[in-house]
Write a protein that holds these residues in place. Structure first.
Motif, mmCIF file in Angstrom:
data_model
loop_
_atom_site.group_PDB
_atom_site.id
_atom_site.type_symbol
_atom_site.label_atom_id
_atom_site.label_comp_id
_atom_site.label_asym_id
_atom_site.label_seq_id
_atom_site.Cartn_x
_atom_site.Cartn_y
_atom_site.Cartn_z
ATOM 1 N N LEU A 45 0.845 -1.358 -0.003
ATOM 2 C CA LEU A 45 -0.053 0.012 -0.112
ATOM 3 C C LEU A 45 0.852 1.304 -0.095
ATOM 4 N N GLN A 46 1.805 1.310 0.983
ATOM 5 C CA GLN A 46 2.719 2.462 1.208
ATOM 6 C C GLN A 46 3.590 2.566 -0.500
ATOM 7 N N GLY A 47 3.877 1.645 -1.008
ATOM 8 C CA GLY A 47 4.670 1.845 -2.520
ATOM 9 C C GLY A 47 3.630 2.320 -3.523
ATOM 10 N N ILE A 48 2.322 1.716 -3.529
ATOM 11 C CA ILE A 48 1.435 2.257 -4.641
ATOM 12 C C ILE A 48 1.163 3.824 -4.224
ATOM 13 N N GLN A 49 1.121 4.392 -2.964
ATOM 14 C CA GLN A 49 0.989 5.650 -2.620
ATOM 15 C C GLN A 49 2.298 6.518 -3.049
ATOM 16 N N LEU A 50 3.425 6.014 -3.004
ATOM 17 C CA LEU A 50 4.792 6.685 -3.093
ATOM 18 C C LEU A 50 5.343 6.444 -4.504
ATOM 19 N N ARG A 51 4.310 5.526 -5.267
ATOM 20 C CA ARG A 51 4.774 5.250 -6.424
ATOM 21 C C ARG A 51 5.972 4.493 -6.695
ATOM 22 N N ARG A 52 6.493 3.749 -5.689
ATOM 23 C CA ARG A 52 7.594 2.980 -5.348
ATOM 24 C C ARG A 52 7.282 1.618 -5.952
ATOM 25 N N PHE A 53 7.365 1.344 -7.313
ATOM 26 C CA PHE A 53 7.044 0.020 -7.857
ATOM 27 C C PHE A 53 7.859 -0.949 -7.483
ATOM 28 N N ASP A 54 9.132 -0.779 -7.352
ATOM 29 C CA ASP A 54 9.927 -1.918 -6.572
ATOM 30 C C ASP A 54 9.644 -2.427 -5.362
ATOM 31 N N GLN A 55 8.998 -1.455 -4.504
ATOM 32 C CA GLN A 55 8.680 -1.828 -2.992
ATOM 33 C C GLN A 55 7.203 -2.601 -3.295
ATOM 34 N N VAL A 56 6.471 -2.128 -3.930
ATOM 35 C CA VAL A 56 4.954 -2.893 -4.272
ATOM 36 C C VAL A 56 5.449 -4.527 -4.873
ATOM 37 N N LEU A 57 6.279 -4.580 -5.760
ATOM 38 C CA LEU A 57 6.686 -5.835 -6.283
ATOM 39 C C LEU A 57 7.518 -6.529 -5.171
ATOM 40 N N GLY A 58 8.100 -6.015 -4.207
ATOM 41 C CA GLY A 58 8.912 -6.656 -3.179
ATOM 42 C C GLY A 58 7.969 -7.182 -2.326
ATOM 43 N N GLY A 59 7.030 -6.218 -1.860
ATOM 44 C CA GLY A 59 5.842 -6.958 -0.957
ATOM 45 C C GLY A 59 5.102 -7.914 -1.509
ATOM 46 N N ALA A 60 4.755 -7.771 -2.758
ATOM 47 C CA ALA A 60 3.908 -8.944 -3.410
ATOM 48 C C ALA A 60 4.649 -10.424 -3.449
ATOM 49 N N LEU A 61 6.274 -10.069 -3.836
ATOM 50 C CA LEU A 61 6.889 -11.365 -3.669
ATOM 51 C C LEU A 61 6.955 -11.941 -2.481
ATOM 52 N N VAL A 62 7.076 -11.246 -1.469
ATOM 53 C CA VAL A 62 6.922 -11.779 0.143
ATOM 54 C C VAL A 62 5.612 -12.516 0.424
ATOM 55 N N VAL A 63 4.658 -11.879 -0.066
ATOM 56 C CA VAL A 63 3.392 -12.521 0.060
ATOM 57 C C VAL A 63 2.884 -13.977 -0.764
ATOM 58 N N ALA A 64 3.562 -13.861 -2.069
ATOM 59 C CA ALA A 64 3.553 -15.020 -2.621
ATOM 60 C C ALA A 64 4.553 -16.154 -2.185
ATOM 61 N N ALA A 65 5.766 -15.579 -1.988
ATOM 62 C CA ALA A 65 6.485 -16.663 -1.221
ATOM 63 C C ALA A 65 5.950 -17.416 0.179
ATOM 64 N N LEU A 66 5.440 -16.536 0.963
ATOM 65 C CA LEU A 66 4.598 -17.072 2.182
ATOM 66 C C LEU A 66 3.570 -18.087 1.881
ATOM 67 N N ALA A 67 2.668 -17.506 0.836
ATOM 68 C CA ALA A 67 1.675 -18.547 0.338
ATOM 69 C C ALA A 67 2.407 -19.935 -0.252
ATOM 70 N N LEU A 68 3.368 -19.816 -0.975
ATOM 71 C CA LEU A 68 3.793 -21.071 -1.395
ATOM 72 C C LEU A 68 4.283 -21.859 -0.248
ATOM 73 N N VAL A 69 5.047 -21.177 0.727
ATOM 74 C CA VAL A 69 5.456 -22.216 1.877
ATOM 75 C C VAL A 69 4.441 -22.874 2.508
ATOM 76 N N LEU A 70 3.393 -21.919 2.893
ATOM 77 C CA LEU A 70 2.261 -22.626 3.509
ATOM 78 C C LEU A 70 1.557 -23.670 2.746
ATOM 79 N N ASP A 71 1.577 -23.414 1.365
ATOM 80 C CA ASP A 71 0.714 -24.429 0.600
ATOM 81 C C ASP A 71 1.584 -25.864 0.715
ATOM 82 N N ALA A 72 3.012 -25.655 0.800
ATOM 83 C CA ALA A 72 3.542 -26.872 0.723
ATOM 84 C C ALA A 72 3.464 -27.460 2.083
ATOM 85 N N VAL A 73 3.491 -26.811 3.086
ATOM 86 C CA VAL A 73 3.336 -27.362 4.558
ATOM 87 C C VAL A 73 2.086 -28.104 4.471
ATOM 88 N N PHE A 74 0.989 -27.517 4.313
ATOM 89 C CA PHE A 74 -0.384 -28.175 4.398
ATOM 90 C C PHE A 74 -0.383 -29.379 3.392
#
Length: 242
Positions: free
Chosen positions: A179-208
């Motif tokens: 959200l902060q990256g969108i407001q500041l137009r920091r697209f590297d921050q937006v993508l970085g945050g999205a990558l963390v969320v995606a990585a977390l989802a993949l880890v949880l999916d593998a565990v379950f």
């Protein structure tokens, strides 16, 4: 590629550990909201699903309610609940929204797991003198556990992605950087945050996925119950995992 490299550089920056929203703290908040909401949803949905699966009554109503709950837009629901409960109860409002999102998958997994148990197995247990409570706990629940875990797995994946919306009501989590990256137009921050969320989802999916495999009783098989066709059984299993 440049944006991806910039996003990875943003993630590896020392500020991610010492900034205003440290990544470890944001990760813990995200996980707490996710698993807290799924746990509450399981307390509600598992007994209801087992009751439906054991008795065979109310399945149509459960499917209809589950479908209706999936159609509710999560972001709009969070904002609506915040407006209804007030900004002082925004945490409760967000958790209620996440719980409502998690209930359909867990409910479907609970009743589909019991419904998929071979009726002959239940009849044999009943013939040995087991009570209905013993049949539920000692026969149906263990045999239906893989589909229940599959339903919880689907709920966790849905909620962990949706918890990013908690940042819109200032609850933190991994969505804050997006959200902060969108407001500041920091697209590297937006993508970085999205990558963390995606990585977390993949880890949880593998565990379950491992938990779901481990939940399968050794040598147990689940055959088509109540004279259903294989297609009907596959439909029930898909309901538990979607």
């Amino acid at each position: 590629m440049n944006l991806l490299a910039e996003a990875l550089a943003w993630l590896s920056s020392p500020d991610r550990l010492t900034g205003s929203n440290p990544l470890p703290e944001a990760l813990l908040v995200h996980l707490a909201l996710t698993f807290g909401s799924v746990a509450i949803a399981a307390i509600v949905a598992v007994p209801a699903g087992w009751l439906i699966g054991h008795t065979g009554r109310g399945r149509g109503i459960a499917v209809a309610l589950a479908g209706a709950a999936r159609a509710i837009p999560s972001f709009g629901l969070i904002l609506l609940l915040v407006l209804m409960l007030g900004v002082l109860h925004k945490t409760e409002a967000a958790i209620i929204a996440f719980v409502l999102l998690a209930i359909p998958s867990i409910l479907a997994g609970a009743y589909s797991g019991l419904d998929a148990v071979d009726r002959r197995t239940i009849d044999a247990a009943r013939a040995t003198g087991m009570s209905e409570w013993q049949i539920l706990w000692r026969v149906e629940a263990p045999l239906g556990l893989p589909l229940l875990v599959g339903g919880i797995r689907a709920a966790v994946l849905q909620v962990v992605a949706t918890v990013t919306l908690a940042a819109y009501v200032n609850l933190g989590g991994l969505g804050f950087d997006i959200l902060q990256g969108i407001q500041l137009r920091r697209f590297d921050q937006v993508l970085g945050g999205a990558l963390v969320v995606a990585a977390l989802a993949l880890v949880l999916d593998a565990v379950f996925a491992l938990l779901q495999k481990a939940a399968q009783p050794p040598g147990a098989t689940q055959t088509t119950p109540r004279g259903d066709t294989r297609a009907a059984r596959r439909t029930r299993e898909k309901e538990a995992l979607t």
